[in-house]
Design a protein around this motif. Sequence first.
Motif, PDB file in Angstrom:
ATOM      1  N   ASN A  84      38.992  55.057  46.662  1.00 33.32           N
ATOM      2  CA  ASN A  84      40.266  54.484  46.231  1.00 33.32           C
ATOM      3  C   ASN A  84      40.008  53.081  45.679  1.00 33.32           C
ATOM      4  O   ASN A  84      39.746  52.159  46.451  1.00 33.32           O
ATOM      5  CB  ASN A  84      41.250  54.427  47.404  1.00 33.32           C
ATOM      6  CG  ASN A  84      42.636  54.019  46.968  1.00 33.32           C
ATOM      7  OD1 ASN A  84      42.970  54.114  45.791  1.00 33.32           O
ATOM      8  ND2 ASN A  84      43.450  53.584  47.920  1.00 33.32           N
ATOM      9  N   PRO A  85      40.066  52.895  44.357  1.00 34.03           N
ATOM     10  CA  PRO A  85      39.783  51.575  43.777  1.00 34.03           C
ATOM     11  C   PRO A  85      40.816  50.530  44.208  1.00 34.03           C
ATOM     12  O   PRO A  85      42.004  50.828  44.303  1.00 34.03           O
ATOM     13  CB  PRO A  85      39.869  51.818  42.269  1.00 34.03           C
ATOM     14  CG  PRO A  85      39.836  53.295  42.091  1.00 34.03           C
ATOM     15  CD  PRO A  85      40.356  53.894  43.344  1.00 34.03           C
ATOM     16  N   LEU A  86      40.334  49.327  44.466  1.00 38.84           N
ATOM     17  CA  LEU A  86      41.205  48.227  44.882  1.00 38.84           C
ATOM     18  C   LEU A  86      41.609  47.386  43.670  1.00 38.84           C
ATOM     19  O   LEU A  86      40.831  47.205  42.736  1.00 38.84           O
ATOM     20  CB  LEU A  86      40.475  47.341  45.893  1.00 38.84           C
ATOM     21  CG  LEU A  86      40.005  48.028  47.178  1.00 38.84           C
ATOM     22  CD1 LEU A  86      39.187  47.058  48.008  1.00 38.84           C
ATOM     23  CD2 LEU A  86      41.192  48.547  47.965  1.00 38.84           C
ATOM     24  N   HIS A  87      42.810  46.864  43.710  1.00 42.49           N
ATOM     25  CA  HIS A  87      43.289  45.985  42.634  1.00 42.49           C
ATOM     26  C   HIS A  87      42.452  44.708  42.592  1.00 42.49           C
ATOM     27  O   HIS A  87      42.128  44.132  43.619  1.00 42.49           O
ATOM     28  CB  HIS A  87      44.764  45.608  42.851  1.00 42.49           C
ATOM     29  CG  HIS A  87      45.696  46.761  42.748  1.00 42.49           C
ATOM     30  ND1 HIS A  87      46.004  47.364  41.562  1.00 42.49           N
ATOM     31  CD2 HIS A  87      46.387  47.439  43.695  1.00 42.49           C
ATOM     32  CE1 HIS A  87      46.852  48.347  41.772  1.00 42.49           C
ATOM     33  NE2 HIS A  87      47.094  48.418  43.063  1.00 42.49           N
ATOM     34  N   LYS A  89      39.350  44.282  41.792  1.00 36.83           N
ATOM     35  CA  LYS A  89      37.911  44.451  41.981  1.00 36.83           C
ATOM     36  C   LYS A  89      37.299  45.056  40.716  1.00 36.83           C
ATOM     37  O   LYS A  89      37.901  45.868  40.053  1.00 36.83           O
ATOM     38  CB  LYS A  89      37.643  45.361  43.177  1.00 36.83           C
ATOM     39  CG  LYS A  89      36.185  45.480  43.539  1.00 36.83           C
ATOM     40  CD  LYS A  89      36.038  46.020  44.939  1.00 36.83           C
ATOM     41  CE  LYS A  89      34.640  46.356  45.353  1.00 36.83           C
ATOM     42  NZ  LYS A  89      33.547  45.693  44.797  1.00 36.83           N
ATOM     43  N   TYR A  91      34.669  47.377  38.734  1.00 36.11           N
ATOM     44  CA  TYR A  91      33.900  48.612  38.881  1.00 36.11           C
ATOM     45  C   TYR A  91      33.160  48.855  37.570  1.00 36.11           C
ATOM     46  O   TYR A  91      33.382  48.166  36.583  1.00 36.11           O
ATOM     47  CB  TYR A  91      34.822  49.786  39.211  1.00 36.11           C
ATOM     48  CG  TYR A  91      35.545  49.601  40.524  1.00 36.11           C
ATOM     49  CD1 TYR A  91      34.950  49.958  41.727  1.00 36.11           C
ATOM     50  CD2 TYR A  91      36.817  49.048  40.561  1.00 36.11           C
ATOM     51  CE1 TYR A  91      35.607  49.775  42.932  1.00 36.11           C
ATOM     52  CE2 TYR A  91      37.488  48.857  41.757  1.00 36.11           C
ATOM     53  CZ  TYR A  91      36.877  49.222  42.949  1.00 36.11           C
ATOM     54  OH  TYR A  91      37.519  49.029  44.135  1.00 36.11           O
ATOM     55  N   GLN A 106      30.737  51.450  42.003  1.00 35.06           N
ATOM     56  CA  GLN A 106      30.834  50.025  42.292  1.00 35.06           C
ATOM     57  C   GLN A 106      29.618  49.241  41.832  1.00 35.06           C
ATOM     58  O   GLN A 106      29.702  48.032  41.642  1.00 35.06           O
ATOM     59  CB  GLN A 106      31.067  49.831  43.796  1.00 35.06           C
ATOM     60  CG  GLN A 106      32.373  50.433  44.254  1.00 35.06           C
ATOM     61  CD  GLN A 106      32.574  50.330  45.748  1.00 35.06           C
ATOM     62  OE1 GLN A 106      31.789  49.709  46.455  1.00 35.06           O
ATOM     63  NE2 GLN A 106      33.625  50.956  46.245  1.00 35.06           N
ATOM     64  N   LYS A 128      40.595  46.850  37.932  1.00 32.91           N
ATOM     65  CA  LYS A 128      41.932  47.397  38.138  1.00 32.91           C
ATOM     66  C   LYS A 128      42.912  46.233  38.274  1.00 32.91           C
ATOM     67  O   LYS A 128      42.724  45.330  39.087  1.00 32.91           O
ATOM     68  CB  LYS A 128      41.972  48.278  39.381  1.00 32.91           C
ATOM     69  CG  LYS A 128      43.294  49.007  39.534  1.00 32.91           C
ATOM     70  CD  LYS A 128      43.249  50.020  40.647  1.00 32.91           C
ATOM     71  CE  LYS A 128      44.551  50.792  40.682  1.00 32.91           C
ATOM     72  NZ  LYS A 128      44.549  51.781  41.768  1.00 32.91           N
ATOM     73  N   SER A 132      48.329  48.694  37.822  1.00 31.22           N
ATOM     74  CA  SER A 132      47.565  49.948  37.862  1.00 31.22           C
ATOM     75  C   SER A 132      46.934  50.321  36.532  1.00 31.22           C
ATOM     76  O   SER A 132      46.514  51.454  36.347  1.00 31.22           O
ATOM     77  CB  SER A 132      48.424  51.107  38.382  1.00 31.22           C
ATOM     78  OG  SER A 132      48.740  50.875  39.731  1.00 31.22           O
TER      79      SER A 132
END
Length: 150
Positions: A84-87, A89, A91, A106, A128, A132
């Motif tokens: 679950n990608p974090l806002h 961060k 990637y 990551q 992100k 979204s």
Amino acid sequence: MRIEDTDPARHAGIEYPMEVGAPVFAPIKVLEEKDKAVNVARQNAKLEYDRIMEQAEVLMKQAKALQARLDATEMVHSAKFSFNPLHGKTYHLYFDSRIGTNVLIQNGPDQWSCGIPDSWTYSMAVKKLGDSTWAIVEEEEGTSSSLAVR
């Protein structure tokens, strides 16, 4: 010598001086005045046009940036990932030629201890955002990667 006139209101409408000491005036050259008015109007219109074009240029830059975010968002959502990608961060997208799809992970290209897998090609770094959507992160200097978008 003074020209007598019984109607004082008429003095304002007469095209010639009524008294010896009256100020001198000449007839207005209508064509010159029209030319001056047109030139002033053109200058003002040009300034307004230039201002509008500057605003349009800013809007076009914003539209292109938004389109780039939407393109990056589509690439990320079509990519394969299992977390679950974090806002906020960052990637990294790689293209996996074995399965023919993008992979979101990551690790950046310089963060691998044993090297990037042979079938993977680095595409880009993405972040992100709070709405979204995903934005492309500019590469830092010293990173030896191509920005091939697939």
